[in-house]
Design a protein around this motif. Sequence first.
Motif, PDB file in Angstrom:
ATOM      1  N   ALA A  21       1.235  -1.260  -0.030  1.00  0.00           N
ATOM      2  CA  ALA A  21       0.206   0.165  -0.205  1.00  0.00           C
ATOM      3  C   ALA A  21       1.152   1.400   0.499  1.00  0.00           C
ATOM      4  O   ALA A  21       0.208   2.278  -0.423  1.00  0.00           O
ATOM      5  N   SER A  22       1.656   1.205   1.194  1.00  0.00           N
ATOM      6  CA  SER A  22       2.371   2.287   0.812  1.00  0.00           C
ATOM      7  C   SER A  22       3.278   3.042  -0.863  1.00  0.00           C
ATOM      8  O   SER A  22       3.649   3.960  -0.180  1.00  0.00           O
ATOM      9  N   ALA A  23       3.497   2.362  -1.773  1.00  0.00           N
ATOM     10  CA  ALA A  23       4.460   2.177  -2.526  1.00  0.00           C
ATOM     11  C   ALA A  23       2.780   2.245  -4.155  1.00  0.00           C
ATOM     12  O   ALA A  23       3.082   2.993  -5.055  1.00  0.00           O
ATOM     13  N   GLN A  24       1.788   2.651  -3.568  1.00  0.00           N
ATOM     14  CA  GLN A  24       0.591   3.378  -4.207  1.00  0.00           C
ATOM     15  C   GLN A  24      -0.003   4.073  -3.997  1.00  0.00           C
ATOM     16  O   GLN A  24       0.033   5.379  -3.086  1.00  0.00           O
ATOM     17  N   LEU A  25      -0.637   5.140  -5.500  1.00  0.00           N
ATOM     18  CA  LEU A  25      -0.997   6.306  -5.239  1.00  0.00           C
ATOM     19  C   LEU A  25      -2.277   6.167  -5.571  1.00  0.00           C
ATOM     20  O   LEU A  25      -2.900   6.684  -6.834  1.00  0.00           O
ATOM     21  N   PRO A  26      -2.734   5.864  -4.756  1.00  0.00           N
ATOM     22  CA  PRO A  26      -4.193   5.224  -5.070  1.00  0.00           C
ATOM     23  C   PRO A  26      -5.404   6.748  -5.480  1.00  0.00           C
ATOM     24  O   PRO A  26      -5.462   7.585  -4.794  1.00  0.00           O
ATOM     25  N   SER A  27      -6.428   6.590  -6.675  1.00  0.00           N
ATOM     26  CA  SER A  27      -7.327   7.631  -6.605  1.00  0.00           C
ATOM     27  C   SER A  27      -7.696   8.014  -5.643  1.00  0.00           C
ATOM     28  O   SER A  27      -8.807   6.880  -4.684  1.00  0.00           O
ATOM     29  N   SER A  30     -10.707  13.359  -1.825  1.00  0.00           N
ATOM     30  CA  SER A  30     -10.255  14.422  -1.747  1.00  0.00           C
ATOM     31  C   SER A  30      -8.749  14.870  -1.216  1.00  0.00           C
ATOM     32  O   SER A  30      -7.983  15.837  -1.664  1.00  0.00           O
ATOM     33  N   GLY A  31      -8.037  14.286  -1.617  1.00  0.00           N
ATOM     34  CA  GLY A  31      -6.842  14.325  -1.290  1.00  0.00           C
ATOM     35  C   GLY A  31      -5.996  14.477  -0.712  1.00  0.00           C
ATOM     36  O   GLY A  31      -6.375  14.699  -0.053  1.00  0.00           O
ATOM     37  N   SER A  32      -4.440  13.949  -0.577  1.00  0.00           N
ATOM     38  CA  SER A  32      -3.440  14.234   0.909  1.00  0.00           C
ATOM     39  C   SER A  32      -1.929  14.006   0.327  1.00  0.00           C
ATOM     40  O   SER A  32      -1.854  12.390  -0.738  1.00  0.00           O
ATOM     41  N   SER A  33      -1.353  14.183   1.231  1.00  0.00           N
ATOM     42  CA  SER A  33      -0.176  14.038   0.936  1.00  0.00           C
ATOM     43  C   SER A  33       1.100  14.766   2.184  1.00  0.00           C
ATOM     44  O   SER A  33       0.778  15.020   2.733  1.00  0.00           O
ATOM     45  N   SER A  34       1.895  13.582   2.639  1.00  0.00           N
ATOM     46  CA  SER A  34       2.520  14.010   3.316  1.00  0.00           C
ATOM     47  C   SER A  34       3.729  12.878   3.064  1.00  0.00           C
ATOM     48  O   SER A  34       4.190  12.717   2.480  1.00  0.00           O
ATOM     49  N   VAL A 133       0.101   8.354 -14.241  1.00  0.00           N
ATOM     50  CA  VAL A 133       1.757   8.059 -13.146  1.00  0.00           C
ATOM     51  C   VAL A 133       0.947   7.363 -12.512  1.00  0.00           C
ATOM     52  O   VAL A 133      -0.847   7.466 -12.228  1.00  0.00           O
ATOM     53  N   ARG A 134       0.769   6.085 -11.964  1.00  0.00           N
ATOM     54  CA  ARG A 134       0.086   5.297 -11.003  1.00  0.00           C
ATOM     55  C   ARG A 134       0.671   4.738 -10.036  1.00  0.00           C
ATOM     56  O   ARG A 134       0.334   3.958  -8.790  1.00  0.00           O
ATOM     57  N   ASN A 135       2.130   5.146  -9.371  1.00  0.00           N
ATOM     58  CA  ASN A 135       2.577   5.116  -8.104  1.00  0.00           C
ATOM     59  C   ASN A 135       3.850   5.926  -8.529  1.00  0.00           C
ATOM     60  O   ASN A 135       4.405   6.473  -9.140  1.00  0.00           O
ATOM     61  N   GLU A 182      -4.049  14.897  -9.369  1.00  0.00           N
ATOM     62  CA  GLU A 182      -4.548  15.732  -8.673  1.00  0.00           C
ATOM     63  C   GLU A 182      -5.654  14.320  -7.726  1.00  0.00           C
ATOM     64  O   GLU A 182      -6.325  13.868  -8.577  1.00  0.00           O
ATOM     65  N   GLY A 183      -5.754  14.388  -6.981  1.00  0.00           N
ATOM     66  CA  GLY A 183      -6.539  13.961  -5.412  1.00  0.00           C
ATOM     67  C   GLY A 183      -5.631  12.958  -4.837  1.00  0.00           C
ATOM     68  O   GLY A 183      -6.661  12.082  -4.208  1.00  0.00           O
ATOM     69  N   ALA A 184      -4.826  12.423  -5.439  1.00  0.00           N
ATOM     70  CA  ALA A 184      -4.105  11.159  -5.270  1.00  0.00           C
ATOM     71  C   ALA A 184      -3.271  11.218  -4.255  1.00  0.00           C
ATOM     72  O   ALA A 184      -3.553  12.082  -3.629  1.00  0.00           O
ATOM     73  N   LYS A 185      -3.556  10.120  -3.312  1.00  0.00           N
ATOM     74  CA  LYS A 185      -2.717  10.499  -2.120  1.00  0.00           C
ATOM     75  C   LYS A 185      -1.936  10.244  -1.491  1.00  0.00           C
ATOM     76  O   LYS A 185      -0.518   8.715  -2.684  1.00  0.00           O
ATOM     77  N   PHE A 186      -0.497  10.519  -1.190  1.00  0.00           N
ATOM     78  CA  PHE A 186       0.749   9.687  -1.263  1.00  0.00           C
ATOM     79  C   PHE A 186       1.031  10.137   0.348  1.00  0.00           C
ATOM     80  O   PHE A 186       1.201  11.383   1.055  1.00  0.00           O
TER      81      PHE A 186
END
Length: 219
Positions: A21-27, A30-34, A133-135, A182-186
């Motif tokens: 899970a830590s290597a994915q950028l799921p759609s 809301s989106g978030s980044s850290s 981009v998917r990951n 846009e909107g991907a979790k990171f």
Amino acid sequence: MRSILIKSLVAAAVACTGQAASAQLPSSRSGSSSMTYLSDQEGMAALAVFGRCYAKEEPEKALRLLATEPSSRGEAQTYIALFKKSDEYCLGDVSSMSADLALVRGAIAEGLFKANVPLPPAMVLPAPAPAEVRNLAGAARCYAAAHREEVGKLIASTKPGSKAEYEAVSALMPDFFKCVPEGAKFSFGATVIRFRLAEALLRTAPPAAAAASAAAGAK
């Protein structure tokens, strides 16, 4: 006996879907980044030395690992096959080392990059557009293709796991996030991002080389 401990996340990757899970950028709308900073200088220093040694002493095995898709079942299986033996020369005086697969792969990728080890043409990958981009690996190639100098400076001037690395990676983030849909979790550690960028430099052809290849293919 010098060994790399195969962590539980690798076994889980083999047994289940192979997607960490830590290597994915799921759609996500809301989106978030850290980004996190992990301070373990001795461990990171040992990992960096190991990566450089392995790239130099075992280039074929190193390329075999990098030929797999990051965070895939194939990567996990290859990792286990490469490091299941009980004595690993490149650990030197370190009796054992426990590290996430992503960090081991990244240290080896950076070692290959610093050693200028040539890649087989089949391992040179295109830089995806942000929408493709998917990951994290894809985002790294997207960014590195247009910012080779910045990534090269990051690798040359900072040490894995250092505060200077964290600050340098943080400075890259405004442009890096342009390669994230846009909107991907990171959420990744700075060192993981650094290592993915190192691999991206290694595996993404410079603009001039990419243009020449495209022109040759059009003839």
